[in-house]
Design an enzyme around this catalytic site. Structure first.
Site, mmCIF file in Angstrom:
data_model
loop_
_atom_site.group_PDB
_atom_site.id
_atom_site.type_symbol
_atom_site.label_atom_id
_atom_site.label_comp_id
_atom_site.label_asym_id
_atom_site.label_seq_id
_atom_site.Cartn_x
_atom_site.Cartn_y
_atom_site.Cartn_z
ATOM 1 N N GLU A 171 0.809 -1.222 0.000
ATOM 2 C CA GLU A 171 0.000 0.000 0.000
ATOM 3 C C GLU A 171 0.838 1.266 0.000
ATOM 4 O O GLU A 171 0.465 2.261 -0.631
ATOM 5 C CB GLU A 171 -0.963 -0.005 1.189
ATOM 6 C CG GLU A 171 -2.183 -0.903 1.009
ATOM 7 C CD GLU A 171 -1.944 -2.361 1.363
ATOM 8 O OE1 GLU A 171 -0.799 -2.696 1.719
ATOM 9 O OE2 GLU A 171 -2.891 -3.160 1.291
ATOM 10 N N HIS A 195 -11.000 -5.050 10.108
ATOM 11 C CA HIS A 195 -11.657 -4.834 8.810
ATOM 12 C C HIS A 195 -12.992 -4.108 8.964
ATOM 13 O O HIS A 195 -13.872 -4.265 8.122
ATOM 14 C CB HIS A 195 -11.912 -6.162 8.099
ATOM 15 C CG HIS A 195 -10.716 -6.815 7.508
ATOM 16 N ND1 HIS A 195 -9.738 -7.399 8.260
ATOM 17 C CD2 HIS A 195 -10.308 -6.983 6.212
ATOM 18 C CE1 HIS A 195 -8.799 -7.916 7.468
ATOM 19 N NE2 HIS A 195 -9.123 -7.667 6.227
HETATM 20 C C1 TPP Z 1 -2.357 -4.545 4.531
HETATM 21 C C2 TPP Z 1 -3.402 -5.359 3.877
HETATM 22 N N1 TPP Z 1 -3.635 -5.181 2.571
HETATM 23 C C3 TPP Z 1 -4.592 -5.898 1.951
HETATM 24 C C4 TPP Z 1 -5.333 -6.818 2.638
HETATM 25 C C5 TPP Z 1 -6.468 -7.574 1.960
HETATM 26 N N2 TPP Z 1 -6.053 -8.961 1.755
HETATM 27 C C6 TPP Z 1 -6.350 -9.911 2.626
HETATM 28 S S1 TPP Z 1 -5.698 -11.387 2.198
HETATM 29 C C7 TPP Z 1 -5.042 -10.742 0.798
HETATM 30 C C8 TPP Z 1 -4.248 -11.599 -0.114
HETATM 31 C C9 TPP Z 1 -3.070 -12.189 0.573
HETATM 32 O O1 TPP Z 1 -2.355 -12.965 -0.296
HETATM 33 P P1 TPP Z 1 -1.190 -13.889 0.219
HETATM 34 O O2 TPP Z 1 -0.263 -13.104 1.078
HETATM 35 O O3 TPP Z 1 -0.592 -14.560 -0.955
HETATM 36 O O4 TPP Z 1 -1.893 -14.938 1.175
HETATM 37 P P2 TPP Z 1 -2.975 -16.054 0.764
HETATM 38 O O5 TPP Z 1 -4.321 -15.418 0.868
HETATM 39 O O6 TPP Z 1 -2.669 -16.514 -0.589
HETATM 40 O O7 TPP Z 1 -2.785 -17.119 1.793
HETATM 41 C C10 TPP Z 1 -5.332 -9.397 0.682
HETATM 42 C C11 TPP Z 1 -4.911 -8.530 -0.414
HETATM 43 C C12 TPP Z 1 -5.070 -6.956 4.002
HETATM 44 N N3 TPP Z 1 -5.769 -7.793 4.756
HETATM 45 N N4 TPP Z 1 -4.088 -6.239 4.596
#
Ligand code: TPP
Ligand code: TPP
Ligand code: MG
Ligand code: MG
Lengths: 337, 328, 337, 328
Positions: free
Chosen positions: A70, A139
């Site tokens: 971000e 959230h």
């Molecule tokens: C700082 C932040 N940015 C965005 C999100 C929204 N978000 C939650 S899970 C996710 C994807 C995460 O991907 P990854 O790290 O590959 O983990 P996975 O879900 O594949 O286990 C996002 C963008 C968040 N929770 N926190």
């Protein structure tokens, strides 16, 4: 021609119409192109709750996915804004501001002043806020007071599809950095929205219900809850005037003050935590500038000074409801020295 | 990635134990998936099914001195670190009997008494925290290590990157486990991670980086045990990258139109439980009947957890304002 | 035995005494060991303004330098706090919160609630705030309202060497996350401070001057400016009661309300920007809970809604001064319906 | 690091030009150092003397399409990108005639009309921003590139690290210039940077990383010109690491007890201006007299800037509340 569309559709339409009108408008955020950043994938998501879905194919090269970084991409939106673009960046949930706040309040918000008036930074940061989806403490926050505190930012909190469209178009055309707060529990509400493009001015509250006994100043999702309370109160013979701030910065002081001058009583309803909130801000404004008209203490209705709980049972108690608002209104109308 | 990682022999008891934990996670997740579909489970739920070998391969090297921090996709890590599945299930249902008394939910299950510092709703939230638990272990001389699990998406978050540097500079007993399941929400890691592998980033932070077949329990266990032993011995942090896929959508409700076919292939050909079973029965270390008995036992356990969760009381008004502070 | 020492020395002494008493207390921050993290270097800096200088040699292994990675090391302090340590981390200037706020408000502040009461996170984050050093927009902010808004945090703003020592000792012993705000323009002021260790309770404001005509509620550096104004006003026949909040969270509502009940008039003096500030917070409190005693509008004296300017000429106008406070007090005492 | 980088011939005019800019920075900084000691200059002032070859070696490859973002140690970058020294000096003195009308000061000098997006008081503040200016250039097809200068300390900041990933993922015309002057305040980069070189981090972000002798203008110019040409051609970002030292303390007032001897050695043996002069007079490209003329000219310029700054009006009450917003 107005027709009923949802708050989500209204936001999408504002983006689409502005992108159509002005090619410097670009959109970026996590999954905003739904994985379309990767060749071979499709416009699958359109942001986590689907607001931008469809824009990617309509405006090739102008809807960007981002890594989960971000600071980097919100900062990039800000940098691009100083270089002639009008970026709309999506901070998925406002709860995530903690990983990128610096770019917003130390960079975008301060450039113009710090650089002696020489910078113009027309960036919009769209973000989701508010409780109600059982999304728990990280959230569900309503952090607009933090942004309202910061000079150099504008803060917009539309309550209806109509306002969402008109205020987002205004935000995109605005030459200052704008935080645009979308309440996640409002995406599916519908309301009349003109098809054509229109911009609503910042700093103009709207009196969404007139009444003579007590003023309710509120914003965002709480406008609806306040109207519900006002309906109940009317049945009990108390007439509420409900003022929707629409933007907290700039703030329409006049509409608030005029209303309180008329009613002599104020309840401020704010989904944020109580301390240093919009509720305290409006209370202080009135206690300073309309004290002579006040006939009762100013009541505040806020979420409590606790994180947002997960369990439906707790979250329903957490979010200010019509009952609490009605009680506050009764307290102030029943008060006597 | 290879199937032929050399491995220290694990006892039969150990093998049964790790199988039990992997099976527990799978059963838990499959069941939550089914229950979510009925509409009874509120909120955002991210399932770990498919990734079990990572949590269990790593955590089977840990003990009560050790701490882990997890992600939004945290059920597997919790179970692997010993959090009670009954309390977890109750938490997911928002019950007063849950691990967090219903205040946290799926994204915030924690049990500090087990060294489980919480699932985390913030991508990149965990890595800084485990630098601290690792520092505490180092200063106190407990021999404890700390592990941050994070996704491919999180590997691009500044907080994750700077934590690796800090862990290296402070020479902490910290392990960074990048769980590369190919996607962050709908965004492919082949796009969002600018290096070929996440493990390639380790060199920039002065630590070893190891790519591991995340479907292979034994590969994970081996790589983790080496890294953890080094960390316990004062040799500093390691970055492990697990390569695999998740079996369900990003969260429950995700239609997953951004991918196709992968999951079927993985379930059929790569599945960690199947591979584990094939291996241990082939070598004769365990009999199929041993595994079947575990499966049956776990099915009963999870069934009981769900029933108990559904029957458990909700939090009440008295709970709303408590536990914000220790004392205010 | 009290002797006069500076605010800086008082803070140093609190750290040293607590580190002596409790070996779980550790200190970390940029240059806190002054490059001593690198073998061969010396304890050269002790933090940018020298507060921790000398601790490194006294408490080997317990004073840590850090890379410039505020999320990582503030997060580490928080993590260590959950694991039995009592870390004191230095966020050099509170202006830098934007690169690490998440760890503070989404992690430390929420652990206890989110985890159902099972976490204890006794971390202290020391940070410098305030204008006056010509340090411009990104090194002069007074962002305590943002932290006060957040449930789960405690916020401490000592005005004197005596309070600085006693409140820091209390903060270190406290089992909740504490933001400890040190005003950079106060480091060199002196005052009587007992040599022995003592803790001052949170949530107890102090009435630093008694008076019957108007209550001035204030905090931090503004306590001194308010006392100066009170002195001027006394000469003009207006007796001010000056209340130093000392901690904004928890807030000592009773002392504020009692004072206003006595005087009937309130001025709130706050170095922060005006919107959603401590000034609005106290105004709202009084307008809600002591309305019946109020005999005049509530005045606020804040820095303006602008970033902090660099030029001495502008910064001197920016910071609330005794004159503005006195004018506000005169406004409220002169007011009649 | 080597002195023998092959280089494209620069014209005499070019050489004189870059020498003039380097000399301007040096003179500016030496003078601010002296003036600060008199107590006339308020605030925190971080001087760039010693590092001139970096700013000038990079910026001499840039033109009006290009943008740079700088740091708290920004004077050199500003001058190299063409910001007026008179306005800068006035700004440092807090005058209304300054680049920022006295509202910014040393740490915030900017001139967007020159593509100078500001010194920055936040360590790691600049790298995200130049991803945006680079994106704008890319979308508009201007051929412009963007450069972030940042220190060794800033190379550990998450914002810097994630910006490198973003620049790579978006394939931006962006250059990351890590100015490794050995210290972040009093903290040695050999301690705070966990890799041997900052440039080693490039691989983790899918871009070339180049180590450059930061005292050697020609080495910098060569490395930068290659990276910038690649970026302009759509070849994506590069990380350049300059190795050198600063001549003054972290900020004016710093007693520098954390180091000794380095500066004297650098000034005597490695100085970029001396080396530049030796080289160009040796090759006969410029005569010593040419350089002396520049020195004299610059001395007069800076003398004038200081005099003008001291005589210039301060901002007034009318300025306090203006330019917070374009319109509010
Ligand atoms: C700082 C932040 N940015 C965005 C999100 C929204 N978000 C939650 S899970 C996710 C994807 C995460 O991907 P990854 O790290 O590959 O983990 P996975 O879900 O594949 O286990 C996002 C963008 C968040 N929770 N926190
Ligand atoms: C986010 C943030 N953290 C800390 C600081 C305080 N600070 C200012 S300059 C500096 C050192 C920077 O070191 P480096 O990046 O190496 O640049 P140099 O000063 O050597 O040019 C620090 C810690 C800051 N301004 N911003
Ligand atoms: Mg992933
Ligand atoms: Mg440096």
């Amino acid at each position: 021609m107005a027709r009923n569309i949802t708050y989500r559709e209204a936001i999408h339409e504002a983006l689409a119409q502005e992108m159509e009108r002005d090619e410097t408008v670009i959109v970026m955020g996590e999954d905003n192109a739904g994985g379309a950043g990767a060749p071979g994938d499709d416009d699958a998501w359109g942001g986590v709750l689907g607001v931008t879905k469809g824009l990617y194919h309509k405006f090739p090269g102008r809807v960007l996915d981002t890594p989960i970084s971000e600071s980097a991409f919100i900062g990039a939106a800000i940098g691009a804004a100083t270089a002639g673009m009008r970026p709309v960046a999506e901070l998925m949930f406002v709860d995530f501001m903690g990983v990128c706040f610096d770019q917003i309040y130390n960079q975008a918000a301060k450039f113009r002043y710090m650089f002696g008036g020489k910078a113009v930074t027309p960036v919009v940061i769209r973000t989701m806020y508010g409780a109600g989806l059982r999304a728990a403490a990280q959230h569900s926050q309503s952090l607009y007071p933090l942004f309202t505190h910061i000079p150099g930012l504008k803060v917009v909190t539309p309550a209806t599809p109509y306002d969402a469209k008109g205020l987002l178009i205004a935000a995109i055309r605005d030459n200052d950095p704008v935080m645009f707060f979308e309440h996640k529990a409002l995406y599916d509400i519908s309301g009349p929205v003109p098809e054509e493009s229109y911009a609503l001015p910042f700093g103009e509250a709207s009196v969404v219900r007139e009444g003579s006994d007590v003023t309710i100043v509120t914003l965002g999702r709480m406008v609806h809850t306040s109207l519900e309370a006002a309906g109940q109160l009317a049945a009990a013979g108390v007439e509420c005037e409900v003022v929707d701030l629409r933007t907290t910065s700039p703030l329409d002081e006049d509409t608030v003050l005029e209303s309180v001058e008329g009613t002599g009583r104020l309840v401020v309803v704010d989904e944020a935590h109580p301390r240093c909130s919009i509720a305290t801000d409006i209370s202080a404004l009135v206690a300073r500038k309309a004290f002579g008209s006040l006939r009762a203490p100013i009541e505040m209705v806020n979420a409590p000074h606790t994180p947002v709980p997960f369990s439906s049972a707790l979250e329903d108690m957490y979010i200010p409801d019509a009952q609490r608002i009605a009680n506050a209104a009764k307290t102030v109308t029943g008060w006597s020295r | 990635m290879t199937d032929t990682v050399e491995r220290k022999a694990l006892t039969k008891e150990h093998l049964l134990g790790v199988y039990r934990v992997m099976r527990t996670i799978r059963e838990f997740e499959e069941r939550v998936h089914a229950e979510f579909a009925t509409g009874d489970i509120p909120g955002f739920v991210h399932l770990y099914a498919g990734e079990e070998a990572s949590a269990v391969g790593v955590c089977s090297n840990l003990d009560e001195r050790d701490t882990i921090a997890s992600t939004h996709r945290g059920h597997g890590h919790c179970i692997a670190k010993g959090v009670d599945t009954g309390e977890m299930m109750a938490e997911i249902y928002g019950r007063r009997t849950g691990s967090c008394h219903g205040k946290g939910g799926s994204m915030h299950i924690a049990d500090l008494s087990k060294g489980m510092l919480g699932a985390n709703g913030i991508v990149g939230g965990g890595p800084p925290l485990i630098c601290g638990t690792a520092l505490a272990a180092k200063i106190k001389g407990t021999g404890g290590v700390s592990v941050a699990f994070f996704g491919d998406g999180a590997s691009n978050q500044g907080t994750t990157l700077e934590s690796m540097n800090l862990a290296s500079v402070w020479n902490l007993p910290a392990i960074f486990v990048a769980e590369n399941n190919g996607y962050a929400e709908s965004t492919a890691s082949t796009w969002s991670v600018s290096s070929d592998n996440i493990a390639d980033r380790a060199a920039g932070f002065g630590m070893p980086g190891v790519i591991v077949d995340g479907f292979d329990f034994f590969a994970v266990h081996e790589a983790a045990s080496e890294a953890i032993a080094r960390a316990r011995g004062g040799g500093g942090p390691t970055l492990l990258e697990m390569k695999f896929t998740r079996y369900f959508g990003h969260f429950e409700g995700d239609q997953q139109t951004y991918r196709a076919g992968e999951v079927e292939h993985a379930r059929a050909e790569l599945d960690c439980l199947k591979r584990f079973a094939a291996r241990v029965t082939e070598t004769g270390e365990l009999a199929q009947a041993d595994l079947d008995a575990v499966d049956a036992e776990i099915a009963v356990l999870i069934e009981g957890d769900v029933a108990a969760a559904k029957a458990a009381p909700l939090p009440t008004e008295a709970d709303l304002l408590t536990d914000v502070y220790v004392r205010y």
